[in-house]
Design a protein around this motif. Structure first.
Motif, PDB file in Angstrom:
ATOM      1  N   ILE A  93      26.753  49.224  50.729  1.00 34.99           N
ATOM      2  CA  ILE A  93      28.204  49.389  50.739  1.00 34.99           C
ATOM      3  C   ILE A  93      28.766  49.049  52.121  1.00 34.99           C
ATOM      4  O   ILE A  93      29.789  48.369  52.240  1.00 34.99           O
ATOM      5  CB  ILE A  93      28.592  50.816  50.307  1.00 34.99           C
ATOM      6  CG1 ILE A  93      28.291  51.004  48.818  1.00 34.99           C
ATOM      7  CG2 ILE A  93      30.052  51.111  50.591  1.00 34.99           C
ATOM      8  CD1 ILE A  93      28.433  52.417  48.326  1.00 34.99           C
ATOM      9  N   LEU A  94      28.074  49.487  53.182  1.00 32.06           N
ATOM     10  CA  LEU A  94      28.537  49.169  54.533  1.00 32.06           C
ATOM     11  C   LEU A  94      28.493  47.661  54.770  1.00 32.06           C
ATOM     12  O   LEU A  94      29.404  47.103  55.398  1.00 32.06           O
ATOM     13  CB  LEU A  94      27.679  49.903  55.565  1.00 32.06           C
ATOM     14  CG  LEU A  94      27.894  51.419  55.646  1.00 32.06           C
ATOM     15  CD1 LEU A  94      26.912  52.042  56.620  1.00 32.06           C
ATOM     16  CD2 LEU A  94      29.319  51.739  56.053  1.00 32.06           C
ATOM     17  N   ASN A  95      27.449  46.990  54.279  1.00 31.53           N
ATOM     18  CA  ASN A  95      27.381  45.535  54.416  1.00 31.53           C
ATOM     19  C   ASN A  95      28.531  44.873  53.662  1.00 31.53           C
ATOM     20  O   ASN A  95      29.129  43.911  54.149  1.00 31.53           O
ATOM     21  CB  ASN A  95      26.042  45.003  53.899  1.00 31.53           C
ATOM     22  CG  ASN A  95      24.891  45.365  54.820  1.00 31.53           C
ATOM     23  OD1 ASN A  95      25.097  45.639  55.994  1.00 31.53           O
ATOM     24  ND2 ASN A  95      23.693  45.395  54.293  1.00 31.53           N
TER      25      ASN A  95
ATOM     26  N   TYR B  75      39.957  41.954  46.076  1.00 30.20           N
ATOM     27  CA  TYR B  75      38.534  41.635  45.941  1.00 30.20           C
ATOM     28  C   TYR B  75      37.673  42.609  46.728  1.00 30.20           C
ATOM     29  O   TYR B  75      36.646  43.087  46.250  1.00 30.20           O
ATOM     30  CB  TYR B  75      38.275  40.200  46.410  1.00 30.20           C
ATOM     31  CG  TYR B  75      36.819  39.842  46.468  1.00 30.20           C
ATOM     32  CD1 TYR B  75      36.159  39.774  47.680  1.00 30.20           C
ATOM     33  CD2 TYR B  75      36.097  39.588  45.304  1.00 30.20           C
ATOM     34  CE1 TYR B  75      34.815  39.461  47.730  1.00 30.20           C
ATOM     35  CE2 TYR B  75      34.757  39.279  45.352  1.00 30.20           C
ATOM     36  CZ  TYR B  75      34.120  39.205  46.573  1.00 30.20           C
ATOM     37  OH  TYR B  75      32.801  38.909  46.615  1.00 30.20           O
ATOM     38  N   LYS B  76      38.105  42.935  47.929  1.00 30.54           N
ATOM     39  CA  LYS B  76      37.360  43.885  48.759  1.00 30.54           C
ATOM     40  C   LYS B  76      37.283  45.250  48.068  1.00 30.54           C
ATOM     41  O   LYS B  76      36.212  45.855  47.963  1.00 30.54           O
ATOM     42  CB  LYS B  76      38.022  44.026  50.131  1.00 30.54           C
ATOM     43  CG  LYS B  76      37.304  45.027  51.048  1.00 30.54           C
ATOM     44  CD  LYS B  76      38.029  45.218  52.340  1.00 30.54           C
ATOM     45  CE  LYS B  76      39.103  46.236  52.165  1.00 30.54           C
ATOM     46  NZ  LYS B  76      39.744  46.693  53.366  1.00 30.54           N
ATOM     47  N   ASN B  77      38.412  45.730  47.567  1.00 29.44           N
ATOM     48  CA  ASN B  77      38.449  47.036  46.909  1.00 29.44           C
ATOM     49  C   ASN B  77      37.609  47.041  45.627  1.00 29.44           C
ATOM     50  O   ASN B  77      36.912  48.008  45.333  1.00 29.44           O
ATOM     51  CB  ASN B  77      39.876  47.454  46.606  1.00 29.44           C
ATOM     52  CG  ASN B  77      40.658  47.764  47.870  1.00 29.44           C
ATOM     53  OD1 ASN B  77      40.071  48.097  48.896  1.00 29.44           O
ATOM     54  ND2 ASN B  77      41.966  47.632  47.814  1.00 29.44           N
TER      55      ASN B  77
ATOM     56  N   GLU C  25      30.236  48.479  43.712  1.00 30.64           N
ATOM     57  CA  GLU C  25      28.987  48.884  44.355  1.00 30.64           C
ATOM     58  C   GLU C  25      28.809  50.409  44.289  1.00 30.64           C
ATOM     59  O   GLU C  25      27.705  50.892  44.062  1.00 30.64           O
ATOM     60  CB  GLU C  25      28.952  48.408  45.814  1.00 30.64           C
ATOM     61  CG  GLU C  25      28.776  46.926  45.975  1.00 30.64           C
ATOM     62  CD  GLU C  25      27.448  46.417  45.443  1.00 30.64           C
ATOM     63  OE1 GLU C  25      27.437  45.294  44.912  1.00 30.64           O
ATOM     64  OE2 GLU C  25      26.433  47.123  45.528  1.00 30.64           O
ATOM     65  N   GLN C  26      29.884  51.141  44.467  1.00 32.82           N
ATOM     66  CA  GLN C  26      29.787  52.601  44.371  1.00 32.82           C
ATOM     67  C   GLN C  26      29.404  53.033  42.963  1.00 32.82           C
ATOM     68  O   GLN C  26      28.535  53.890  42.783  1.00 32.82           O
ATOM     69  CB  GLN C  26      31.108  53.251  44.771  1.00 32.82           C
ATOM     70  CG  GLN C  26      31.387  53.216  46.246  1.00 32.82           C
ATOM     71  CD  GLN C  26      32.766  53.757  46.592  1.00 32.82           C
ATOM     72  OE1 GLN C  26      33.629  53.869  45.738  1.00 32.82           O
ATOM     73  NE2 GLN C  26      32.973  54.075  47.868  1.00 32.82           N
TER      74      GLN C  26
ATOM     75  N   LEU D 146      17.551  56.572  47.881  1.00 28.60           N
ATOM     76  CA  LEU D 146      18.470  55.757  47.080  1.00 28.60           C
ATOM     77  C   LEU D 146      19.871  55.765  47.672  1.00 28.60           C
ATOM     78  O   LEU D 146      20.530  54.720  47.758  1.00 28.60           O
ATOM     79  CB  LEU D 146      18.513  56.275  45.641  1.00 28.60           C
ATOM     80  CG  LEU D 146      17.320  55.955  44.759  1.00 28.60           C
ATOM     81  CD1 LEU D 146      17.444  56.684  43.431  1.00 28.60           C
ATOM     82  CD2 LEU D 146      17.233  54.468  44.528  1.00 28.60           C
ATOM     83  N   LEU D 147      20.314  56.932  48.078  1.00 22.50           N
ATOM     84  CA  LEU D 147      21.658  57.030  48.644  1.00 22.50           C
ATOM     85  C   LEU D 147      21.749  56.292  49.981  1.00 22.50           C
ATOM     86  O   LEU D 147      22.769  55.654  50.267  1.00 22.50           O
ATOM     87  CB  LEU D 147      22.066  58.495  48.800  1.00 22.50           C
ATOM     88  CG  LEU D 147      22.328  59.241  47.490  1.00 22.50           C
ATOM     89  CD1 LEU D 147      22.626  60.708  47.766  1.00 22.50           C
ATOM     90  CD2 LEU D 147      23.448  58.613  46.711  1.00 22.50           C
TER      91      LEU D 147
END
Length: 184
Positions: free
Chosen positions: A60-62, A124-126, A132-133, A52-53
């Protein structure tokens, strides 16, 4: 497992003086149950949790890559805006006599709109990364809880068989009968 059975059977070894009490030895009762549950969680949840992680890390990287691409696009826009600004500045020198104040306003509006666009893209990025986190954390918590619950139920079902139930009921009936005889 013998300690768990002994803690149920020990109910029959109480003196029949008419008193009723609880087994307050926390180390003999709760510690065993807790260590079994933690052991089951670690054994069964380790692989699923790492998968899962890893999946969440890739997402998250994407998202970060996408945000970086948006940032690069904003930088290109900023460079274009800088070029437009330089062009406007040259025109301002030509038309200084006719409309210097109007050109300055246009320049400030252009800079402010570009700056606002960059701020919105960064925000927006943040927000996307934080969302997602948080979603990853919630999903991991939910899966770990479900697996822990399933493991605990499996452990309880495997430990509590019919013989143990019958012995516990028999001991409790004998205790109640002894208490009734004492009160009569």
């Amino acid at each position: 497992m013998k300690n768990v059975t002994d803690s149920f059977v020990s109910l029959g070894h109480w003196p029949s003086a008419g008193s009723f009490g609880f087994n307050t030895d926390i180390l003999a009762t709760n510690l065993i149950n807790l260590s079994v549950v933690i052991g089951v969680l670690i054994f069964f949840g380790k692989g699923v949790l790492s998968d899962l992680l890893d999946n969440r890390k890739q997402r998250i990287l994407n998202t970060i890559r996408n945000s970086e691409e948006l940032r690069e696009g904003a930088i290109e826009q900023l460079e274009k805006a800088g070029a437009r600004f330089r062009k406007m500045e040259m025109e301002a020198n030509e038309f200084r006599v006719n409309g210097y104040s109007e050109i300055e306003r246009e320049k400030l509006n252009l800079i402010n709109s570009t700056y606002n666009t960059l701020e919105q893209l960064e925000k927006y990025k943040n927000e996307t990364i934080q969302f997602e986190q948080q979603r990853a954390i919630n999903q991991v918590r939910q899966r770990v809880f479900q697996q822990a619950l399933q493991g605990a139920l499996g452990t309880l079902n495997s430990c509590l068989n019919n013989e143990l139930h019958l012995r516990t009921i028999s001991v409790n009936i004998d205790m109640l009968g002894a208490m009734k005889e004492i009160t009569d």
